[in-house]
Design an enzyme around this catalytic site. Structure first.
Site, mmCIF file in Angstrom:
data_model
loop_
_atom_site.group_PDB
_atom_site.id
_atom_site.type_symbol
_atom_site.label_atom_id
_atom_site.label_comp_id
_atom_site.label_asym_id
_atom_site.label_seq_id
_atom_site.Cartn_x
_atom_site.Cartn_y
_atom_site.Cartn_z
ATOM 1 N N GLU A 70 3.773 -10.649 -6.795
ATOM 2 C CA GLU A 70 2.998 -9.407 -6.143
ATOM 3 C C GLU A 70 1.704 -9.572 -6.135
ATOM 4 O O GLU A 70 0.942 -9.621 -7.062
ATOM 5 C CB GLU A 70 3.506 -8.128 -6.480
ATOM 6 C CG GLU A 70 2.826 -6.852 -6.085
ATOM 7 C CD GLU A 70 3.360 -5.667 -6.576
ATOM 8 O OE1 GLU A 70 3.670 -4.679 -5.956
ATOM 9 O OE2 GLU A 70 3.940 -5.770 -7.656
ATOM 10 N N LYS A 108 6.547 -2.222 1.354
ATOM 11 C CA LYS A 108 7.350 -1.842 0.164
ATOM 12 C C LYS A 108 7.502 -0.232 0.169
ATOM 13 O O LYS A 108 6.676 0.520 0.713
ATOM 14 C CB LYS A 108 6.170 -1.934 -1.204
ATOM 15 C CG LYS A 108 6.642 -1.554 -2.310
ATOM 16 C CD LYS A 108 5.583 -1.968 -3.326
ATOM 17 C CE LYS A 108 6.192 -1.598 -5.000
ATOM 18 N NZ LYS A 108 5.073 -1.864 -5.742
ATOM 19 N N CYS A 159 8.469 -5.202 -6.061
ATOM 20 C CA CYS A 159 8.351 -4.550 -7.326
ATOM 21 C C CYS A 159 9.377 -3.587 -7.511
ATOM 22 O O CYS A 159 10.471 -3.533 -7.876
ATOM 23 C CB CYS A 159 6.991 -4.389 -7.416
ATOM 24 S SG CYS A 159 6.699 -4.149 -9.357
#
Length: 289
Positions: free
Chosen positions: A42, A116, A154
């Site tokens: 990331e 995300k 994540c």
């Protein structure tokens, strides 16, 4: 059909060009080892500004998708090496800012983006909600040159719904670029092993290493990038400080047969899963406009 996947792991500083050079070296190393789909961590192009700092000037690090030099460089590299690269960037879209994955196919084409979905506000020192909005793309699967894949980012990796939706859409390998350094390594790894096992789908997680300091503290990223097999078993794992590459190969046809034989998708009961569309288990969430 056998596919070889890889995760890279590296430390990052404020020099973007130096970070990109390091990432390219690791990608080339993975490709030389036979990797066909290579996952970078990331926000690999910069110091991870979302930790330990709350500064408006960091918004200047975001760029639009069009003409983005990080994507252009990674596209050239993917095309040269014939590899698939899920690339995580800080995206600016008019007045919105996102933590965005761009999936670059083996011919250098962009197959699409994923923004995300789950944005953390903790542990202490994480200010990602200040810098990025929750993604609006929904979870996706892409049919790349080497395998159908899904990519979360994540915090998405803690939510079983994310992995299940990507698998339902046809992803046969799950990828999670990560930047994490809190005291939860075992929990972090086991959560994703569970996603692999529950979906009978291999999973690749790439984390960063090194210490990064801001005005409000220091985060020590503990690496331990790993690749899990379709029953959740760890088949490759990096150390806590190494700048390295890990690889693993999977026979996707054999795994597809195993997945069908187990019946975990055949025996699903979507008609009973309504509470998943609520926050409290009872009251449906109003649809977004």
């Amino acid at each position: 059909m056998t596919v070889t996947v890889a995760a890279t792991q590296m430390s990052c500083g404020w020099d973007e060009e130096a970070n990109l050079d390091k990432a390219e070296r690791l990608i080339r190393r993975a490709a030389k080892g036979g990797a066909q789909i290579i996952l970078l961590q990331e926000m690999f192009a910069t110091h991870f500004f979302a930790f330990n700092d709350w500064k408006p000037d960091y918004f200047a690090l975001a760029r639009p998708l069009a003409g983005n030099p990080i994507l252009e460089r990674m596209a050239r590299l993917a095309r040269e090496l014939g590899v698939v690269l899920p690339v995580d960037i800080f995206e600016r879209a008019n007045n919105a800012y996102y933590n965005t994955i761009v999936v670059i196919d083996a011919d250098g084409r962009q197959l699409g983006i994923y923004r995300k979905s789950h944005i953390p506000a903790g542990p202490p020192g994480c200010f990602e909600k200040i810098y990025t909005s929750p993604g609006d793309t929904g979870f996706k699967a892409w049919r790349t040159a080497h395998a159908p894949i899904g990519v979360g980012v994540c915090w998405d990796q803690w939510f079983p719904e994310s992995a299940r939706i990507m698998a339902l859409k046809g992803a046969e390998v799950l990828f999670y670029p990560t930047g994490i350094g809190s005291d939860c390594h075992g929990h972090w790894q086991r959560a994703m092993q569970g996603h692999a096992a529950a979906n009978l789908t291999p999973l690749v997680a790439a984390n960063r290493v090194g210490s990064e300091t801001g005005d409000l503290g220091t985060t020590n990223f503990w690496g331990r990038s790993f690749i899990a097999g379709p029953t959740g078993e760890i088949v490759a794992e990096a150390g806590g400080e190494d700048e390295t590459v890990i690889l693993a190969s999977f026979d996707l046809e054999a795994i597809r047969e195993m997945r069908a034989n187990w019946g975990v998708f055949r025996d699903r009961r979507p008609d009973l899963y309504g509470p998943l569309l609520t926050l409290d288990g009872e009251h449906p969430v109003a649809p977004s406009v």
